[in-house]
Write an enzyme that holds these catalytic residues in place. Structure first.
Site, PDB file in Angstrom:
ATOM      1  N   ARG A  62       0.826  -1.222   0.000  1.00  0.00           N
ATOM      2  CA  ARG A  62       0.000   0.000   0.000  1.00  0.00           C
ATOM      3  C   ARG A  62       0.849   1.256   0.000  1.00  0.00           C
ATOM      4  O   ARG A  62       0.572   2.226  -0.695  1.00  0.00           O
ATOM      5  CB  ARG A  62      -0.919  -0.006   1.219  1.00  0.00           C
ATOM      6  CG  ARG A  62      -1.779   1.235   1.381  1.00  0.00           C
ATOM      7  CD  ARG A  62      -2.724   1.389   0.195  1.00  0.00           C
ATOM      8  NE  ARG A  62      -3.751   2.379   0.431  1.00  0.00           N
ATOM      9  CZ  ARG A  62      -3.599   3.693   0.240  1.00  0.00           C
ATOM     10  NH1 ARG A  62      -2.435   4.161  -0.159  1.00  0.00           N
ATOM     11  NH2 ARG A  62      -4.587   4.516   0.457  1.00  0.00           N
ATOM     12  N   GLU A  63       1.902   1.253   0.800  1.00  0.00           N
ATOM     13  CA  GLU A  63       2.704   2.457   0.976  1.00  0.00           C
ATOM     14  C   GLU A  63       3.620   2.754  -0.205  1.00  0.00           C
ATOM     15  O   GLU A  63       3.799   3.906  -0.564  1.00  0.00           O
ATOM     16  CB  GLU A  63       3.549   2.346   2.250  1.00  0.00           C
ATOM     17  CG  GLU A  63       2.762   2.488   3.529  1.00  0.00           C
ATOM     18  CD  GLU A  63       2.266   3.903   3.755  1.00  0.00           C
ATOM     19  OE1 GLU A  63       2.909   4.870   3.317  1.00  0.00           O
ATOM     20  OE2 GLU A  63       1.201   4.037   4.383  1.00  0.00           O
TER      21      GLU A  63
END
Length: 188
Positions: A62-63
């Protein structure tokens, strides 16, 4: 008490994923190949920090898109390295952005934030505290207000939902506890 709290994290993942809004889920399949290169480091950090390895894979996906969204200096939109550690959390840039040490630092920060949410909201339900801990990785503990924030459709809540869906996916892609148990780790 905290050891039992973190021992149920993996069980909560399955329950929580079922209640996530599908709109926030982007296909994490593009990240599998890169995450598999990091699996030994992810499993090591998971073991040392007491955070599920699939959750770490979900956050890394996600990051930073498993590192695909980092610039040549290892920075992305929210911080440094695949874990996107922000300066406010003391990102140690002496470690490489894909290094075991960097992933361990991010895992320890996540562990500490989850613990802080647990302490800040002792009466909150376990699933709320778990989601709050994930969300605190992005917005900080000071911005976690249970249960209001956890049950909202705010963009911040979509972050927690997206991480949980990715976590569920990566659990099936070789980042479960069973797979990590079979990996040998050299101490740092």
């Amino acid at each position: 008490m905290m050891s039992s709290y973190f021992s149920v994290l993996s069980l909560l993942l399955l329950v929580l994923v079922c209640s996530c809004n599908g709109d926030s889920f982007q296909n994490p399949k593009d990240d599998v190949h890169e995450l598999l290169k990091l699996r030994s480091s992810i499993c090591y950090a998971s073991e040392k920090a007491g955070v599920p390895s699939a959750l770490l894979a979900g956050i890394i996906s996600r990051e930073s898109g498993a590192g695909r969204m980092l610039n040549e200096n290892g920075y992305g939109q929210h911080g440094y390295g695949v874990m996107q550690i922000a300066e406010k959390h003391g990102a140690d840039t002496t470690f490489g952005p894909f290094s075991r040490e960097h992933i361990l630092q991010g895992a320890q920060i996540l562990h500490d934030l989850m613990h802080a949410v647990h302490e800040k909201h002792p009466d909150g339900m376990m699933d709320q505290k778990f989601r709050g801990g994930i969300l605190a990785y992005r917005v900080g503990v000071e911005n976690i207000r249970l249960p209001d924030l956890i049950h909202s459709d705010m963009p911040e809540q979509q972050y927690a939902n997206d991480v949980l869906r990715r976590t569920s996916f990566f659990e099936q892609q070789g980042f479960g506890k069973k797979e990590c148990t079979n990996i040998k780790h050299d101490d740092l």
